[in-house]
Design a protein around this motif. Structure first.
Motif, PDB file in Angstrom:
ATOM      1  N   ARG A 261      52.369  -9.056  25.372  1.00  0.00           N
ATOM      2  CA  ARG A 261      52.016 -10.074  24.389  1.00  0.00           C
ATOM      3  C   ARG A 261      52.826  -9.884  23.105  1.00  0.00           C
ATOM      4  O   ARG A 261      53.285 -10.839  22.485  1.00  0.00           O
TER       5      ARG A 261
ATOM      6  N   GLU B 122      45.464 -12.606  18.796  1.00  0.00           N
ATOM      7  CA  GLU B 122      45.446 -11.140  18.634  1.00  0.00           C
ATOM      8  C   GLU B 122      46.651 -10.466  19.291  1.00  0.00           C
ATOM      9  O   GLU B 122      46.990 -10.768  20.428  1.00  0.00           O
ATOM     10  N   LEU B 123      47.272  -9.544  18.558  1.00  0.00           N
ATOM     11  CA  LEU B 123      48.299  -8.686  19.156  1.00  0.00           C
ATOM     12  C   LEU B 123      47.734  -7.304  19.440  1.00  0.00           C
ATOM     13  O   LEU B 123      48.136  -6.625  20.379  1.00  0.00           O
TER      14      LEU B 123
ATOM     15  N   GLN C 168      49.806  -2.414  28.240  1.00  0.00           N
ATOM     16  CA  GLN C 168      49.169  -2.048  26.976  1.00  0.00           C
ATOM     17  C   GLN C 168      49.811  -0.806  26.370  1.00  0.00           C
ATOM     18  O   GLN C 168      50.427  -0.003  27.085  1.00  0.00           O
TER      19      GLN C 168
ATOM     20  N   ARG D  74      43.330  -7.489  34.504  1.00  0.00           N
ATOM     21  CA  ARG D  74      42.059  -8.172  34.239  1.00  0.00           C
ATOM     22  C   ARG D  74      42.071  -9.506  34.969  1.00  0.00           C
ATOM     23  O   ARG D  74      43.041 -10.253  34.841  1.00  0.00           O
TER      24      ARG D  74
ATOM     25  N   GLY E   3      48.954  -4.905  22.985  1.00  0.00           N
ATOM     26  CA  GLY E   3      49.508  -5.401  24.239  1.00  0.00           C
ATOM     27  C   GLY E   3      51.028  -5.406  24.144  1.00  0.00           C
ATOM     28  O   GLY E   3      51.590  -5.982  23.208  1.00  0.00           O
TER      29      GLY E   3
ATOM     30  N   PHE F  89      51.118 -14.626  27.112  1.00  0.00           N
ATOM     31  CA  PHE F  89      50.071 -14.242  26.155  1.00  0.00           C
ATOM     32  C   PHE F  89      48.866 -13.663  26.890  1.00  0.00           C
ATOM     33  O   PHE F  89      48.344 -12.611  26.534  1.00  0.00           O
ATOM     34  N   ARG F  90      48.402 -14.377  27.899  1.00  0.00           N
ATOM     35  CA  ARG F  90      47.251 -13.894  28.669  1.00  0.00           C
ATOM     36  C   ARG F  90      47.594 -13.961  30.148  1.00  0.00           C
ATOM     37  O   ARG F  90      47.736 -15.051  30.713  1.00  0.00           O
ATOM     38  N   THR F  91      47.747 -12.799  30.759  1.00  0.00           N
ATOM     39  CA  THR F  91      48.067 -12.722  32.184  1.00  0.00           C
ATOM     40  C   THR F  91      47.068 -11.776  32.844  1.00  0.00           C
ATOM     41  O   THR F  91      46.336 -11.064  32.152  1.00  0.00           O
TER      42      THR F  91
ATOM     43  N   GLU G 275      41.431 -12.454  34.565  1.00  0.00           N
ATOM     44  CA  GLU G 275      41.149 -13.450  33.520  1.00  0.00           C
ATOM     45  C   GLU G 275      40.808 -14.800  34.159  1.00  0.00           C
ATOM     46  O   GLU G 275      41.459 -15.228  35.110  1.00  0.00           O
TER      47      GLU G 275
HETATM   48  P1  ATP Z   1      41.557 -11.027  24.099  1.00  0.00           P
HETATM   49  O1  ATP Z   1      40.449 -11.242  23.090  1.00  0.00           O
HETATM   50  O2  ATP Z   1      42.824 -11.746  23.761  1.00  0.00           O
HETATM   51  O3  ATP Z   1      41.121 -11.209  25.514  1.00  0.00           O
HETATM   52  P2  ATP Z   1      40.856  -8.288  23.973  1.00  0.00           P
HETATM   53  O4  ATP Z   1      40.235  -8.194  22.612  1.00  0.00           O
HETATM   54  O5  ATP Z   1      39.990  -8.338  25.172  1.00  0.00           O
HETATM   55  O6  ATP Z   1      41.930  -9.489  23.995  1.00  0.00           O
HETATM   56  P3  ATP Z   1      41.680  -5.566  24.072  1.00  0.00           P
HETATM   57  O7  ATP Z   1      40.741  -5.172  25.146  1.00  0.00           O
HETATM   58  O8  ATP Z   1      41.367  -5.136  22.676  1.00  0.00           O
HETATM   59  O9  ATP Z   1      41.917  -7.129  24.135  1.00  0.00           O
HETATM   60  O10 ATP Z   1      43.142  -5.094  24.489  1.00  0.00           O
HETATM   61  C1  ATP Z   1      44.124  -4.707  23.554  1.00  0.00           C
HETATM   62  C2  ATP Z   1      45.340  -5.602  23.624  1.00  0.00           C
HETATM   63  O11 ATP Z   1      45.780  -5.777  24.969  1.00  0.00           O
HETATM   64  C3  ATP Z   1      45.142  -7.020  23.105  1.00  0.00           C
HETATM   65  O12 ATP Z   1      45.236  -7.060  21.702  1.00  0.00           O
HETATM   66  C4  ATP Z   1      46.293  -7.763  23.758  1.00  0.00           C
HETATM   67  O13 ATP Z   1      47.502  -7.580  23.030  1.00  0.00           O
HETATM   68  C5  ATP Z   1      46.429  -7.039  25.086  1.00  0.00           C
HETATM   69  N1  ATP Z   1      45.788  -7.849  26.146  1.00  0.00           N
HETATM   70  C6  ATP Z   1      44.469  -7.894  26.467  1.00  0.00           C
HETATM   71  N2  ATP Z   1      44.256  -8.747  27.483  1.00  0.00           N
HETATM   72  C7  ATP Z   1      45.467  -9.242  27.833  1.00  0.00           C
HETATM   73  C8  ATP Z   1      45.913 -10.166  28.837  1.00  0.00           C
HETATM   74  N3  ATP Z   1      45.070 -10.707  29.706  1.00  0.00           N
HETATM   75  N4  ATP Z   1      47.245 -10.459  28.898  1.00  0.00           N
HETATM   76  C9  ATP Z   1      48.120  -9.893  28.035  1.00  0.00           C
HETATM   77  N5  ATP Z   1      47.761  -9.013  27.078  1.00  0.00           N
HETATM   78  C10 ATP Z   1      46.451  -8.684  26.970  1.00  0.00           C
END
Ligand code: ATP
Length: 442
Positions: A317, A270-271, A203, A186, A314, A196-198, A188
């Motif tokens: 994460r 969120e995990l 997944q 993604r 994730g 945490f967010r990369t 981001e």
């Molecule tokens: P966030 O609100 O943190 O962006 P999301 O609700 O968009 O997450 P989901 O699409 O539900 O996330 O994805 C399921 C899981 O994938 C998340 O709970 C998280 O653990 C993981 N995840 C999502 N985006 C990322 C990211 N950019 N980096 C690391 N882990 C991620």
């Protein structure tokens, strides 16, 4: 031995990041070229920990069940999938630019939409515009529209588009699930907080297909089951919570979503999300592809589109949450001991084999002990430095047991086992070593 203090949360993050680098869990990517935009590489210890997190998930979601099968779908995917899923249109974040400092932010993450957190400017933001988070590329040598491909932003669509293939080949019937672990991408706008967010992450997702009338019951089942998974692997209840989404947070097709949240040093994050997605996904793909994606129930002689319950976690994460929860410091004989109290199933090494001396008289036996353990357990072997320092190193890696071969060992064919959490030592004959260790490591 006494508890000094659990490190306070401001420094806990720094300590875990430092430990990760120093001991080989996680390195900033492309470091010799100055690093690359919040990407990370998993080092010799981190790759093991991450693999164990994924294995623990696979074990509970696939191996221990007869109603879930696995899948490993392609990362590169045609636009048609993302058209049908709604990602091309809706997988966007609102982006604002500061006219003063030129920094970019996600509007929905700003504390105050009139103040720039970069430079403090007031009303310096541009109008928000929607920024699509998918990575776009071209398959093949021609960069034409017909060659456009996307790196998947989630693993879930792989399960929906293979619904019929899996249904037919596995002979499963609803309620049943398809599980997948893999990389997602993604773009981001604001990656950060370590892993945490990369932009590239892993997944672990399950799509569980159920008769429509059973959806609510399965949604509640998966919420409880997934919460318990984190507890069973050692996250304390005080750092874990289940947060049901408010009605205004729900996507239009979802009749219920709950997040499993962990108390990170900066607050709850969120995990995993567990969503009751209705028949949205299968219906969308059926409409767009022209293929039937439903189930014929012979018992009732009726056809229906299964509803989907999706626990989406994730891996990277979650690995970070396990690291943060496991990190501990205590004072032992006037010195601070750092120890990762990881669940044995997650520990990168299960056992470290440590000959007390490098001299020839101990090495053959130490090698034999290693060869005895290696087929069953991931082992480290370390013959240098004073034994106390070697124990401390293993404590920092979270290794549950050290096996020491000392000068009596060749005589009595016994070794000393030192346990990570209590530091207690017991003497065990080599012939009983596996029988002693294996039950303590599952
Ligand atoms: P966030 O609100 O943190 O962006 P999301 O609700 O968009 O997450 P989901 O699409 O539900 O996330 O994805 C399921 C899981 O994938 C998340 O709970 C998280 O653990 C993981 N995840 C999502 N985006 C990322 C990211 N950019 N980096 C690391 N882990 C991620």
């Amino acid at each position: 031995m006494s508890d000094v203090s659990v490190p306070n949360d401001v420094t806990l993050m720094e300590k875990v990041v430092n430990l990760s680098k120093r001991r080989g869990f996680v390195f900033p990517s492309a470091e010799i070229y100055g690093g690359f935009r919040s990407t990370y590489d998993y080092g010799p210890i981190g790759v093991q920990l991450l693999r164990n997190v994924k294995d623990a998930w696979w074990r509970s979601m696939v191996q221990m069940r007869d109603d879930v099968v696995g899948l490993d779908a392609a990362i590169l995917s045609p636009p048609a999938i993302w058209e049908a899923s709604g990602h091309l249109k809706n997988f966007t974040d609102p982006l604002v630019d500061c006219r003063q400092c030129r920094e970019r932010f996600r509007e929905d993450q700003l504390e105050d939409v009139t103040i720039c957190p970069g430079c403090g400017g007031k009303d310096t933001f541009t109008e928000a515009r929607n920024f699509n988070l998918m990575f776009k590329t071209h398959a093949g040598p021609v960069e034409s529209d017909a060659a456009v491909a996307y790196l998947r932003p989630e693993t879930a669509q792989g399960m929906f588009i293979n619904f019929s293939n899996v249904l037919q080949s596995s002979r499963k019937k609803p309620p049943f699930g398809i599980a997948q672990i893999g990389k997602s991408f993604r773009n981001e706008i604001t990656p950060g907080n370590f892993v945490f967010r990369t932009r590239e992450f892993e997944q672990m997702e399950l799509e569980f297909f159920v008769p429509p009338e059973e959806a609510l019951q399965w949604y509640e089942y998966w919420c409880a089951t997934r919460y318990q998974w984190y507890i069973d692997l050692g996250i304390p209840e005080s750092k874990l919570r289940m947060r049901p989404h408010d009605a205004d947070e729900l996507s239009h097709y979802s009749s219920g979503t709950s997040d499993v949240e962990f108390l990170f040093p900066w607050g709850w994050g969120e995990l995993e999300g567990i969503a009751n997605r209705g028949d949205y996904d299968l219906t969308q793909h059926a409409t767009h592809s022209g293929e039937k994606l439903d189930y014929f129930d012979q018992a009732t002689n009726s056809r229906y589109v299964p509803h989907v319950i999706e626990p989406a976690a994730g891996a990277t994460r979650t690995m970070m949450a396990f690291l943060l929860a496991a990190y501990d410091e205590e004072e032992v004989r006037g010195e601070t001991r750092t120890v990762l109290r990881l669940h044995p199933r997650l520990a990168p090494y299960k056992v470290a084999v440590l000959p007390l001396s490098k001299k020839d008289d101990l090495m053959p036996m130490a090698r034999e002990v290693l060869a005895l353990l290696q087929p069953h357990l991931m082992c480290d072997f370390d013959e240098t430095q004073a034994i106390g320092r070697r124990y401390r190193r293993q404590d920092e890696l979270g290794t549950p047991f050290c096996v020491t071969i000392d000068f009596d060992s060749p005589e009595d064919q016994s070794v000393t086992i030192r346990e990570r959490d209590t530091m207690e030592q017991v003497r065990v004959p080599v012939a009983e070593l596996l029988a002693h260790l294996l039950p303590r490591l599952v």
